[in-house]
Design an enzyme around this catalytic site. Sequence first.
Site, short mmCIF file in Angstrom:
data_model
loop_
_atom_site.label_atom_id
_atom_site.label_comp_id
_atom_site.label_asym_id
_atom_site.label_seq_id
_atom_site.Cartn_x
_atom_site.Cartn_y
_atom_site.Cartn_z
N LYS A 192 -16.36 18.96 -20.33
CA LYS A 192 -17.92 19.68 -20.24
C LYS A 192 -18.88 18.63 -20.71
CE LYS A 192 -20.62 22.24 -22.37
NZ LYS A 192 -22.00 21.56 -21.90
N GLU A 267 -15.65 15.08 -33.79
CA GLU A 267 -16.57 14.04 -34.34
C GLU A 267 -17.92 14.42 -34.33
OE1 GLU A 267 -18.90 11.47 -34.71
OE2 GLU A 267 -18.74 10.47 -32.70
N CYS A 301 -24.94 9.50 -34.09
CA CYS A 301 -24.28 10.07 -35.26
C CYS A 301 -24.00 9.34 -36.55
CB CYS A 301 -22.83 10.60 -34.72
SG CYS A 301 -21.76 9.42 -34.10
N GLU A 400 -29.21 16.23 -40.67
CA GLU A 400 -29.39 15.24 -39.71
C GLU A 400 -30.42 15.14 -38.56
OE1 GLU A 400 -26.17 15.24 -36.76
OE2 GLU A 400 -25.91 13.23 -36.84
#
Length: 497
Positions: A192, A267, A301, A400
């Site tokens: 997906k 992750e 990331c 983040e």
Amino acid sequence: MDQALSVQERVRGFLGREQKMLIGGQWVSAVSGKTFPTVNPATGEVLAHVPDGDAADVDKAVRAARRALEEGPWSRMTPAERSRLLYKLADKIEERATEFAQLETLDNGKTIRESANIDIPGTVEHFRYFAGWATKITGETIPVSVPGHFLNYTRREPVGVVGQIIPWNFPLLMAAWKIAPALACGNTVVLKPAEQTPLTALLLGELIQEVGFPDGVVNIVTGFGETAGAALVNHPDVDKIAFTGSTEVGRKIMQGAAGNMKRVSLELGGKSPNIIFPDADLSKAIPGAIMGIYFNQGQVCAAGSRVYVQKGVFDNVVSNMVDYSKSVRLGPGIDPQSEMGPLVSNEQFNRVMHYIERGREEGAELLCGGARPDHLSNGYFVQPTVFVATQNDLTIMREEIFGPVVVVSPFNDIEDIVKKANDTMYGLAAGVWTNDIRKAHRTAHLLKAGTVWVNCYNLIDNASPWGGFKQSGIGREMGHYALELYTEVKSVWVNLD
Ligand code: NAP
Ligand code: MG
């Protein structure tokens, strides 16, 4: 030039046609008949409508993947045959690299320089790297000590049907990081893509069919996380979920996967420290800090979003970072002159602007950026933004941001910096800049991060493990480590008496 034009035309052709998703070797619409738009973040214009797959489509895809795993020719293929298919796929992507790069840039916003030089070649090499592994996945013979005579050996077998959910920051590359090792190990896949960037995955699906992977080995369901993604995570016939994205969704995935004890690899996010000691070569460290945060508009990331600079060189580093930030040429990624493109979506734009506001409110000092440039009011552009702050507890030091926003902060010595750098729930990556080899290794050993870069930043290699400590994830992708994510170990005993 002619060739470039004809590629543009192919991209236009791709965008012009009705988009379908790939299930069991067939190109199909969603069972519901619904679609959703994907937009060009540089302009806000709709690029295409793609099927809005949900639980019904995911169920069809999982069944197709199960059939391909249990009944199809896939499970009877030799490792060498699987390897050849993966090599062929890599060659096909390479042949059409410009088309992929343009499509990626239009859908995601990243500069064409980055998609053409990093995303697409990285994808090709990732498929090649794991094509090589398909024939080298071995077990062991184990010297057991039980009385009698036994042969004990291990086999590495595919986990089974793997659900893979990927983000929008490196759409095709993330698809490759997921699909390549899974197929090398003999699994079947339901992928997906992120709702913001589904297009290159669909083009990849075409090539997967073209090179001759059996029907149902790779299924691609476009749709939303809360519907299609969640259905995949909760499906009782999926054996494993591999996910890249936010820590928040990663947590939901662990919970959803518990039902049938799916294997999970994650992750997730980061808030990576990039640490500059005064004895560093600043002509490398400063560009390293800049690239560490601004690569891919900061939507990485591993982005070095906390730059720590030891007192003594602090002002020098900050003023250089500010000068550079003011000089960056923002513009549509498809324009080769643009040095930085827009963020991926209006939602992401608002999220980043919200963090900038929080930074100001909580007392960080804004040195440059912090707004959308006036001449780019249609797209989701955010100026490169530099804050200076001393407190580690500010929201912009802890969460983040996933945008071109960096906080620069001073430190005193190794002890101080290790404490500050590790004072986070994340542990994905870190950078260390120093010319003192002892200090470099000592710091690298003390940092709680899956990757530490010394006198470099943002380097990855297909052979080197990638993943996070703490809440940055579970498991390691890349290298032989990825084989552990996509195989089950079986111990076989043979009585020789
Ligand atoms: P996200 O929500 O974690 O999305 C990643 C993927 O998970 C997408 O395919 C998403 O689908 C899917 N998803 C969302 N909710 C789900 C659920 N309940 N069950 C199963 N799948 C689900 O990331 P985002 O919303 O796009 O971005 C939010 C923040 O995540 C960013 O600001 C950034 O901090 C972080 N992020 C990190 C990475 C990374 O590489 N570590 C990548 C992207 C984002 P949809 O496409 O429909 O959302
Ligand atoms: Mg989302």
